[in-house]
Design a protein around this motif. Structure first.
Motif, mmCIF file in Angstrom:
data_model
loop_
_atom_site.group_PDB
_atom_site.id
_atom_site.type_symbol
_atom_site.label_atom_id
_atom_site.label_comp_id
_atom_site.label_asym_id
_atom_site.label_seq_id
_atom_site.Cartn_x
_atom_site.Cartn_y
_atom_site.Cartn_z
ATOM 1 N N ARG A 119 0.817 -1.225 0.000
ATOM 2 C CA ARG A 119 0.000 0.000 0.000
ATOM 3 C C ARG A 119 0.852 1.277 0.000
ATOM 4 O O ARG A 119 0.529 2.269 0.666
ATOM 5 C CB ARG A 119 -0.964 -0.050 1.193
ATOM 6 N N ALA A 143 -0.272 -6.936 2.493
ATOM 7 C CA ALA A 143 -0.065 -8.394 2.451
ATOM 8 C C ALA A 143 1.427 -8.669 2.311
ATOM 9 O O ALA A 143 2.139 -7.918 1.645
ATOM 10 C CB ALA A 143 -0.802 -8.968 1.250
ATOM 11 N N ASP A 204 -1.357 -15.833 -5.304
ATOM 12 C CA ASP A 204 -1.601 -14.641 -4.487
ATOM 13 C C ASP A 204 -1.332 -13.374 -5.305
ATOM 14 O O ASP A 204 -1.878 -12.316 -5.016
ATOM 15 C CB ASP A 204 -0.681 -14.662 -3.261
ATOM 16 N N PRO A 230 -9.908 -13.968 -3.283
ATOM 17 C CA PRO A 230 -10.311 -12.605 -2.872
ATOM 18 C C PRO A 230 -9.144 -11.807 -2.279
ATOM 19 O O PRO A 230 -9.213 -10.590 -2.178
ATOM 20 C CB PRO A 230 -11.408 -12.840 -1.828
ATOM 21 N N THR A 231 -8.066 -12.509 -1.939
ATOM 22 C CA THR A 231 -6.876 -11.838 -1.386
ATOM 23 C C THR A 231 -5.807 -11.611 -2.456
ATOM 24 O O THR A 231 -4.702 -11.157 -2.137
ATOM 25 C CB THR A 231 -6.260 -12.735 -0.295
ATOM 26 N N TYR A 233 -3.808 -10.236 -5.980
ATOM 27 C CA TYR A 233 -3.559 -8.974 -6.684
ATOM 28 C C TYR A 233 -3.214 -9.279 -8.141
ATOM 29 O O TYR A 233 -2.545 -10.276 -8.427
ATOM 30 C CB TYR A 233 -2.370 -8.245 -6.061
ATOM 31 N N LEU A 252 -13.172 -5.589 -8.478
ATOM 32 C CA LEU A 252 -12.679 -4.860 -7.298
ATOM 33 C C LEU A 252 -13.858 -4.385 -6.448
ATOM 34 O O LEU A 252 -13.848 -4.497 -5.224
ATOM 35 C CB LEU A 252 -11.813 -3.677 -7.748
ATOM 36 N N ARG A 255 -15.225 -7.035 -4.497
ATOM 37 C CA ARG A 255 -14.161 -7.607 -3.653
ATOM 38 C C ARG A 255 -13.827 -9.047 -4.021
ATOM 39 O O ARG A 255 -13.545 -9.884 -3.169
ATOM 40 C CB ARG A 255 -14.524 -7.509 -2.166
ATOM 41 N N ALA A 258 -8.171 -8.500 -4.339
ATOM 42 C CA ALA A 258 -7.798 -7.488 -3.339
ATOM 43 C C ALA A 258 -7.293 -6.187 -3.943
ATOM 44 O O ALA A 258 -7.356 -5.136 -3.299
ATOM 45 C CB ALA A 258 -6.731 -8.077 -2.414
ATOM 46 N N GLY A 259 -6.759 -6.255 -5.160
ATOM 47 C CA GLY A 259 -6.225 -5.026 -5.736
ATOM 48 C C GLY A 259 -5.563 -5.283 -7.069
ATOM 49 O O GLY A 259 -5.407 -6.439 -7.495
ATOM 50 N N ASP A 280 -7.567 0.764 -4.069
ATOM 51 C CA ASP A 280 -6.949 -0.559 -4.169
ATOM 52 C C ASP A 280 -6.352 -0.799 -5.562
ATOM 53 O O ASP A 280 -6.154 -1.946 -5.982
ATOM 54 C CB ASP A 280 -7.960 -1.664 -3.800
#
Ligand code: GLV
Length: 326
Positions: A119, A143, A204, A230-231, A233, A252, A255, A258-259, A280
């Motif tokens: 982030r 993450a 992931d 959902p987690t 990227y 997004l 959800r 995640a991004g 995100d």
């Protein structure tokens, strides 16, 4: 003997100019904005060579407007801006700049991956805003990257450079590519081949390194987002249309992932309005190969391709050598 005439749609860099000017009488587009299409068609009219960017289309219309053209050298590895078949029919050699930008582009994919996971862009805005109250236990939690599963879609030169970076982060690396590598290369790179659906389900981080072709347009769309964690990227440093931006915005919003960290867009320089509003998402302005060393190497490579053709040799990066029977 008069030199052949070349048009370069940017002033390039001095090293590339020196090569080009040794072989051609060169006209450069010097304005700060990109060359308008009408200017390109007009200025290409009497040219034997064109050094262009990925933002300029070399299509039937341009070939018709430039009857003397013998080579179109794009300063990019992606060449979806060039209608190679049309060039071949007109016996125009098309060239690109492969190989010199792999590590730089992989560096940037990694930059985006780290930045979205941790982030960084949100944090930068917060710190600048003057509203950050100081350290706290649960601020901007992201993450971990190390130890996670990375899915590489397209294990060509750039995809492999990304795979090598993942080793330092102790990641499990899955890949999907229409061409499966030999077991020796797979074990050297420490990558596992899986079908695309499995890659999407297990990764992931999903990073895209396929070229844009009719087969890869919207490769990542609603169906793909439904399969992702959902987690997870998504990182895209290849070409925008490989991702369905509207479907990404929906995924997004719902959800489902995640991004996303994007360097390329479906209709550059436009960005889907729903993506602009989201925290995100990281939006980079197509910087994958943008280091001074690499962009210089790319321009020199394009100029060298033109020089080779002028000397009657086959340009090292000819996409359609059959065009001249060389
Ligand atoms: C950049 O996007 C390139 O294709 O070189």
């Amino acid at each position: 003997m008069t030199k052949p005439k070349a048009l370069a749609t940017r002033p390039l860099f001095s090293q590339a100019r020196a090569i080009l000017e040794q072989y051609c009488e060169v006209e450069y587009w010097m304005e700060p904005q990109r060359i308008p299409r009408t200017e390109l068609l007009e200025r290409a009219r009497d040219k034997d060579a064109l050094v262009c960017l990925l933002t300029e289309r070399v299509d039937q219309e341009l070939l018709d407007a430039a009857p003397r053209l013998r080579i179109a050298a794009t300063v990019s590895v992606g060449y979806d801006n060039i209608d190679v078949a049309a060039c071949t029919r007109r016996r125009v050699i098309a060239t690109n700049t492969p190989g010199v930008l792999d590590e730089t582009t992989a560096d940037f994919a990694w930059t985006l991956l780290m930045a979205i996971a941790r982030r960084l862009v949100e944090g930068d805005s917060w710190t600048r805003s003057g509203t950050w109250p100081g350290w706290d236990l649960d601020q901007l939690l992201g993450a971990d990257v190390h130890g996670k599963t990375l899915g590489i879609v397209g294990l060509g030169r750039i995809g492999r450079a990304v795979a090598r970076r993942a080793r330092g982060f102790d990641m499990r690396v899955l890949y999907f590519d229409p061409l499966r590598l030999s077991p020796e290369i797979e074990s050297e790179l420490r990558v596992e081949f899986v079908p695309l659906d499995d890659l999407l389900r297990q990764s992931d981080f999903v990073t895209l390194h396929v070229p844009l072709t009719p087969d890869t347009r919207h490769l990542i769309s609603t169906g793909a987002f439904r399969k992702m964690k959902p987690t997870a990227y998504l990182i895209n440093t290849t070409r925008g249309p490989v991702v369905d931006e509207a479907a990404l915005a929906d995924a997004l919003e719902e959800r489902r992932i995640a991004g996303a960290a994007l360097d390329v867009y479906e209709r550059e320089p436009e960005v889907h309005p729903a993506l602009i509003l989201r925290k995100d998402v990281i939006l980079a302005p197509h910087l994958g190969s943008a280091s001074i060393e690499t962009r210089t190497r790319m321009a020199v490579m394009a100029a060298t391709n033109v020089a080779a053709l002028v000397e009657g040799r086959r340009p090292a990066n000819a996409l359609n050598p059959e065009a001249l029977g060389l």
